[in-house]
Scaffold this active site. Structure first.
Site, PDB file in Angstrom:
ATOM      1  N   MET A  58     -73.354  19.274  22.847  1.00  0.00           N
ATOM      2  CA  MET A  58     -72.541  18.284  22.142  1.00  0.00           C
ATOM      3  C   MET A  58     -72.937  16.850  22.449  1.00  0.00           C
ATOM      4  O   MET A  58     -72.614  15.942  21.693  1.00  0.00           O
ATOM      5  CB  MET A  58     -71.062  18.468  22.488  1.00  0.00           C
ATOM      6  CG  MET A  58     -70.699  18.051  23.896  1.00  0.00           C
ATOM      7  SD  MET A  58     -68.924  17.698  24.142  1.00  0.00           S
ATOM      8  CE  MET A  58     -68.708  16.182  23.233  1.00  0.00           C
ATOM      9  N   TYR A  59     -73.621  16.591  23.560  1.00  0.00           N
ATOM     10  CA  TYR A  59     -73.956  15.222  23.935  1.00  0.00           C
ATOM     11  C   TYR A  59     -74.927  14.624  22.924  1.00  0.00           C
ATOM     12  O   TYR A  59     -76.041  15.130  22.741  1.00  0.00           O
ATOM     13  CB  TYR A  59     -74.579  15.166  25.329  1.00  0.00           C
ATOM     14  CG  TYR A  59     -73.687  15.652  26.459  1.00  0.00           C
ATOM     15  CD1 TYR A  59     -72.305  15.746  26.308  1.00  0.00           C
ATOM     16  CD2 TYR A  59     -74.234  16.015  27.683  1.00  0.00           C
ATOM     17  CE1 TYR A  59     -71.501  16.188  27.340  1.00  0.00           C
ATOM     18  CE2 TYR A  59     -73.428  16.453  28.728  1.00  0.00           C
ATOM     19  CZ  TYR A  59     -72.075  16.546  28.555  1.00  0.00           C
ATOM     20  OH  TYR A  59     -71.276  16.987  29.586  1.00  0.00           O
ATOM     21  N   SER A  60     -74.488  13.559  22.273  1.00  0.00           N
ATOM     22  CA  SER A  60     -75.276  12.924  21.204  1.00  0.00           C
ATOM     23  C   SER A  60     -75.685  13.940  20.147  1.00  0.00           C
ATOM     24  O   SER A  60     -76.730  13.811  19.511  1.00  0.00           O
ATOM     25  CB  SER A  60     -76.511  12.216  21.768  1.00  0.00           C
ATOM     26  OG  SER A  60     -76.156  11.113  22.559  1.00  0.00           O
ATOM     27  N   ARG A  61     -74.850  14.962  19.984  1.00  0.00           N
ATOM     28  CA  ARG A  61     -75.088  16.017  18.981  1.00  0.00           C
ATOM     29  C   ARG A  61     -76.496  16.600  19.103  1.00  0.00           C
ATOM     30  O   ARG A  61     -77.209  16.782  18.112  1.00  0.00           O
ATOM     31  CB  ARG A  61     -74.843  15.482  17.570  1.00  0.00           C
ATOM     32  CG  ARG A  61     -73.406  15.034  17.325  1.00  0.00           C
ATOM     33  CD  ARG A  61     -73.175  14.653  15.875  1.00  0.00           C
ATOM     34  NE  ARG A  61     -71.802  14.226  15.663  1.00  0.00           N
ATOM     35  CZ  ARG A  61     -71.375  12.967  15.785  1.00  0.00           C
ATOM     36  NH1 ARG A  61     -72.244  12.018  16.121  1.00  0.00           N
ATOM     37  NH2 ARG A  61     -70.122  12.648  15.578  1.00  0.00           N
ATOM     38  N   GLY A  62     -76.877  16.903  20.319  1.00  0.00           N
ATOM     39  CA  GLY A  62     -78.151  17.569  20.559  1.00  0.00           C
ATOM     40  C   GLY A  62     -79.265  16.666  21.029  1.00  0.00           C
ATOM     41  O   GLY A  62     -80.260  17.144  21.594  1.00  0.00           O
TER      42      GLY A  62
END
Length: 322
Positions: A58-62
């Site tokens: 989920m961090y920076s959407r990948g």
């Protein structure tokens, strides 16, 4: 930096883990550092003996996973580092894109491996508990991920102790892979995990790797000090902490002054002194943050120091499980 066993496993991890949430796409959060800016943090961490790097899909959407993979591939051999990632939260639109269903677990691990540029992760963690999916479905799917060689170990993150116990029991009775680590919310401002989760982890031989060890930076600065960029823009911070924490923050400052070290070093040293804690996961957006984390492993707190830091704490509602 010392390497220690993760709980009762044979896996060696560093005493400090570098959290990779801070590196990714600045469009996702305004305090995020891009890849070029992140690179010195990874190289300094490796130089100091930090071998363990924690990210999530989920961090920076990948994008965090992509940066983590590229920088570690560039500066270290794959067998020299421990890569941990997580699944649960949504990173795309559409159905079956969140939670811990078998479908999402299988799709999430493949996506993480593709972005990280590796054929396996060393620690695959569930980011939260899924109340909508039977835990039997989740644990069997995670076991299959391990058996397929896509993950070496399994870990969990913030949840109630009874939920963690249930997951471990389901895995045991079915002969599936158990969790070996708990990434929970634990620091001087939030110690509710000491009631049930930490004793349970010690009993089970589960390693504890706390997130937000500096309470979003609150423990690293005076009560009246300037807020960090993250603290002013992250709504989650105000939900976790409040002005009732001021006495603890003042105590951290007093102990830091006595030792001639920074507040961050004291707060991290306190965590490192707690029975069962394997390693705090430290985020850094300034190199001084990373240097404080590296130096914290050398800070020795006395019994009087520990008592002074712990005395102002008052029980608070359970937070961080959602």
């Amino acid at each position: 930096m010392d390497q220690v066993r993760l709980g009762a496993t044979g896996l060696e991890v560093s005493r400090i883990w570098l959290g990779m949430m801070s590196y990714g796409d600045p469009a996702w959060r305004d305090w995020i550092l891009d890849e070029a800016t992140a690179e010195p943090f990874v190289t300094r961490a490796l130089e100091a003996g930090i071998t363990t790097f924690d990210t999530a899909d989920m961090y920076s959407r990948g994008v965090s996973e992509e940066i983590t993979g590229r920088l570690l591939l560039k500066h270290a051999r794959r067998d020299e580092v421990v890569i941990a990632t997580k699944l649960f939260f949504r990173i795309r639109g559409g159905t079956n894109a969140t939670g811990l269903s078998r479908k999402h677990v299988m799709e999430a691990i493949d996506g993480s491996l593709r972005r990280l540029g590796t054929d396996h992760v060393d620690l695959y963690q569930i980011h939260r508990w899924d109340p909508h999916t039977p835990i039997e479905e989740t644990m069997e799917a995670l076991h299959d991920v391990v058996k397929a060689g896509k993950a070496r170990y399994l870990g969990a993150s913030s949840m109630h102790a009874w939920q963690f116990a249930k997951a471990q029991h389901v895995a045991t009775v079915n002969g599936w892979t158990r969790f070996v680590s708990m990434q929970d919310h634990y620091n001087l401002l939030y110690r509710e995990e000491e009631r049930e989760m930490l004793p349970q982890c010690r009993d089970m031989g589960v390693g504890v790797v706390p997130w937000s060890p500096l309470a979003r930076g609150r423990l690293a600065r005076p009560v009246d000090g300037p807020d960090t960029a993250r603290a002013t823009s992250d709504e989650y911070t105000s939900a976790l902490y409040d002005d009732a924490d001021d006495a603890i923050i003042d105590a951290v400052g007093e102990v830091a002054e006595r030792h001639g070290v920074s507040r961050a070093q004291v707060a991290l040293a306190w965590l490192l002194a707690q029975d069962g804690v394997t390693a705090p996961i430290v985020g850094a957006t300034e190199l001084s943050h990373l240097e404080d984390a590296i130096a914290s492993v050398e800070v020795e707190l006395s019994g009087d120091d520990l008592a002074a830091l712990e005395a102002p704490y008052r029980p608070r509602p359970v937070l961080g499980h959602t």
